[in-house]
Design an enzyme around this catalytic site. Structure first.
Site, PDB file in Angstrom:
ATOM      1  N   HIS A 181      -5.539  -6.264  -4.794  1.00  4.45           N
ATOM      2  CA  HIS A 181      -6.664  -5.659  -4.101  1.00  4.45           C
ATOM      3  C   HIS A 181      -6.464  -4.177  -3.966  1.00  4.45           C
ATOM      4  O   HIS A 181      -5.191  -3.770  -3.897  1.00  4.45           O
ATOM      5  CB  HIS A 181      -7.370  -6.167  -3.067  1.00  4.45           C
ATOM      6  CG  HIS A 181      -6.518  -6.419  -1.802  1.00  4.45           C
ATOM      7  ND1 HIS A 181      -5.446  -7.024  -1.899  1.00  4.45           N
ATOM      8  CD2 HIS A 181      -7.148  -5.974  -0.612  1.00  4.45           C
ATOM      9  CE1 HIS A 181      -5.181  -7.103  -0.362  1.00  4.45           C
ATOM     10  NE2 HIS A 181      -5.859  -6.354   0.242  1.00  4.45           N
ATOM     11  N   HIS A 217      -6.927  -2.452  -1.144  1.00  4.78           N
ATOM     12  CA  HIS A 217      -6.398  -1.867   0.409  1.00  4.78           C
ATOM     13  C   HIS A 217      -4.993  -1.162  -0.042  1.00  4.78           C
ATOM     14  O   HIS A 217      -4.153  -1.830  -0.516  1.00  4.78           O
ATOM     15  CB  HIS A 217      -6.201  -2.994   1.409  1.00  4.78           C
ATOM     16  CG  HIS A 217      -7.716  -3.391   1.715  1.00  4.78           C
ATOM     17  ND1 HIS A 217      -8.140  -4.348   2.385  1.00  4.78           N
ATOM     18  CD2 HIS A 217      -8.875  -2.451   2.074  1.00  4.78           C
ATOM     19  CE1 HIS A 217      -9.702  -4.368   2.677  1.00  4.78           C
ATOM     20  NE2 HIS A 217      -9.709  -3.408   2.459  1.00  4.78           N
ATOM     21  N   HIS A 238     -11.736 -11.867   0.528  1.00  3.63           N
ATOM     22  CA  HIS A 238     -11.580 -10.747   1.507  1.00  3.63           C
ATOM     23  C   HIS A 238     -12.566  -9.850   1.713  1.00  3.63           C
ATOM     24  O   HIS A 238     -13.755 -10.036   1.294  1.00  3.63           O
ATOM     25  CB  HIS A 238     -10.176 -10.030   0.941  1.00  3.63           C
ATOM     26  CG  HIS A 238      -9.468  -9.198   1.959  1.00  3.63           C
ATOM     27  ND1 HIS A 238      -9.257  -9.482   3.152  1.00  3.63           N
ATOM     28  CD2 HIS A 238      -8.916  -7.851   1.481  1.00  3.63           C
ATOM     29  CE1 HIS A 238      -8.721  -8.605   3.878  1.00  3.63           C
ATOM     30  NE2 HIS A 238      -8.277  -7.756   2.942  1.00  3.63           N
ATOM     31  N   ASP A 266      -2.227  -0.695   1.855  1.00  7.99           N
ATOM     32  CA  ASP A 266      -0.984  -1.429   1.985  1.00  7.99           C
ATOM     33  C   ASP A 266      -0.371  -2.301   0.929  1.00  7.99           C
ATOM     34  O   ASP A 266       0.696  -2.993   0.970  1.00  7.99           O
ATOM     35  CB  ASP A 266      -0.894  -2.486   3.252  1.00  7.99           C
ATOM     36  CG  ASP A 266      -2.155  -3.297   3.471  1.00  7.99           C
ATOM     37  OD1 ASP A 266      -3.231  -3.027   3.089  1.00  7.99           O
ATOM     38  OD2 ASP A 266      -1.840  -4.413   3.859  1.00  7.99           O
ATOM     39  N   HIS A 267      -1.480  -2.555  -0.148  1.00 10.25           N
ATOM     40  CA  HIS A 267      -0.979  -3.410  -1.333  1.00 10.25           C
ATOM     41  C   HIS A 267      -1.014  -2.313  -2.428  1.00 10.25           C
ATOM     42  O   HIS A 267      -0.471  -2.996  -3.447  1.00 10.25           O
ATOM     43  CB  HIS A 267      -2.211  -4.234  -1.516  1.00 10.25           C
ATOM     44  CG  HIS A 267      -1.946  -5.273  -0.448  1.00 10.25           C
ATOM     45  ND1 HIS A 267      -1.494  -6.658  -0.744  1.00 10.25           N
ATOM     46  CD2 HIS A 267      -2.577  -5.248   0.639  1.00 10.25           C
ATOM     47  CE1 HIS A 267      -1.676  -7.164   0.430  1.00 10.25           C
ATOM     48  NE2 HIS A 267      -2.334  -6.583   1.255  1.00 10.25           N
ATOM     49  N   HIS A 278       2.449 -10.809   5.673  1.00 10.34           N
ATOM     50  CA  HIS A 278       1.561  -9.888   5.816  1.00 10.34           C
ATOM     51  C   HIS A 278       1.465 -10.108   7.257  1.00 10.34           C
ATOM     52  O   HIS A 278       0.358 -10.371   7.554  1.00 10.34           O
ATOM     53  CB  HIS A 278       0.424 -10.469   5.101  1.00 10.34           C
ATOM     54  CG  HIS A 278      -0.677  -9.319   4.802  1.00 10.34           C
ATOM     55  ND1 HIS A 278      -1.865  -9.385   5.616  1.00 10.34           N
ATOM     56  CD2 HIS A 278      -0.755  -8.382   4.144  1.00 10.34           C
ATOM     57  CE1 HIS A 278      -2.340  -8.109   5.441  1.00 10.34           C
ATOM     58  NE2 HIS A 278      -1.822  -7.507   4.428  1.00 10.34           N
ATOM     59  N   ASP A 300      -4.302 -11.472   0.673  1.00  7.71           N
ATOM     60  CA  ASP A 300      -5.429 -11.299   1.756  1.00  7.71           C
ATOM     61  C   ASP A 300      -6.462 -12.263   1.612  1.00  7.71           C
ATOM     62  O   ASP A 300      -7.184 -12.039   0.424  1.00  7.71           O
ATOM     63  CB  ASP A 300      -5.896  -9.882   2.158  1.00  7.71           C
ATOM     64  CG  ASP A 300      -4.567  -9.007   2.399  1.00  7.71           C
ATOM     65  OD1 ASP A 300      -3.421  -9.554   2.259  1.00  7.71           O
ATOM     66  OD2 ASP A 300      -4.742  -8.021   2.913  1.00  7.71           O
TER      67      ASP A 300
END
Length: 310
Positions: A67, A69, A147, A71-72, A275, A217
């Site tokens: 996805h 976001h 999510h 941090d990914h 995570h 997530d």
């Protein structure tokens, strides 16, 4: 004729959630099958983590992003740029939610970046459980996550193996085509149609195909258990402990207890949790909580390598 044994190995590059903490980095994992690397998510600083773990990024065959976001996937543009600067010419396949191509195109345009290699992007429908990728080793299916934005996990399954020949029982004079047919489970027939070699008499059952499920997530989603049932290894996010399940629900994340519960209901063999929120300096309480639901749980911490035997 002995069939080669393929590696099937997972290495954790990052275990942190949105905020990195000390020696915890943003999410990234590498699944290696044979000599091929598959990168799963690409958080900030992934390319340096690859160097630390002595993984050659030029051997990365395919990238799967869960996805959008940061941090990914914030490490993706830097990794692609380094591949370009190091002279990559082999095409690279990229899978992820719709919009990832737009983000990258904007970055390329404003930085005047022109890759030397072809970047083949495929948008994944994050609401569906569907086949998204296939090669000679694997099939990869999407796993719908719940999510705050479109998000999916990925289910990696090895293709069925061939039967194993027993050389000491093979009659002399068989040609390569006949030997190949035996590995496929076929009998060998004479020119007149009579049975020449019975497959059951000279082969054994194939080695088992291995499997890995990556659940990014998500809110706790019981229906995922049916999609990942019986996998050898399950990764499931565990951002919070269960005393913060309301916070987990608000942010569309899961707790360590919920990750363990899903693993138990899915009857998987092993569970990895990761995570982790930066509020947890010590991760042992999260591990202990997950183990109350599923004993065979480990922490998906940086540098962890898991080899799945055939």
């Amino acid at each position: 004729m002995r069939l080669a044994t393929l590696d099937f190995e997972l290495k954790i590059l990052g275990s942190a959630s949105a905020t990195p903490f000390m020696d915890r980095h943003h999410t990234a994992q590498v699944l290696t099958v044979g000599n091929t690397h598959y990168l799963i998510d690409c958080g900030e600083d992934t390319q340096r983590r690859l160097m630390e773990q002595k993984i050659r990024h030029q051997r990365i065959h395919t990238i799967f992003i869960s996805h959008l976001h940061g941090d990914h996937f914030f490490g993706l543009f830097g990794l692609l740029g380094t591949m370009h600067l190091n002279g990559r010419t082999e095409p690279l396949q990229l899978f992820g939610p719709a919009g990832l191509d737009e983000v990258l195109t904007t970055q390329f345009r404003h930085s005047a970046t022109h890759l030397n290699f072809e970047l083949e992007f495929t948008a994944v429908d994050t609401t569906q459980h569907a086949l998204v990728y296939e090669d000679k080793y694997l099939t990869v299916h999407s796993l719908p996550m719940r999510h705050r934005i479109p998000c999916c996990g990925y289910l990696f399954r090895e293709k069925p193996k061939r039967r194993r020949l027993l050389p000491e029982l093979l009659p002399p004079g068989l040609n390569p085509t006949q030997l190949h047919a035996l590995t496929l489970g076929e009998d060998v027939l004479a020119d007149n149609g009579e049975l020449l070699v019975s497959n059951a008499a000279v082969t054994t059952e194939p080695k088992r195909a291995r499997s890995y499920a990556y659940c990014s997530d998500t809110l706790y989603t019981e229906s995922l258990a049916d999609l990942v049932r019986g996998v050898d290894l399950l990764y499931h996010e565990a951002t919070f402990m269960d005393d913060m399940r309301e916070r987990a629900h608000t942010t569309h994340h899961s707790t360590a207890r919920q990750a363990g519960l899903l693993a138990r209901r899915a009857e998987v063999h092993r569970l990895l949790i990761g995570h982790f929120s930066s509020r947890y300096r010590d991760l042992q309480p999260l591990l202990a909580e997950a183990k109350t639901m599923f004993e065979w749980t480990e922490l998906a911490i940086e540098g962890l390598t898991i080899h799945l035997a055939e």
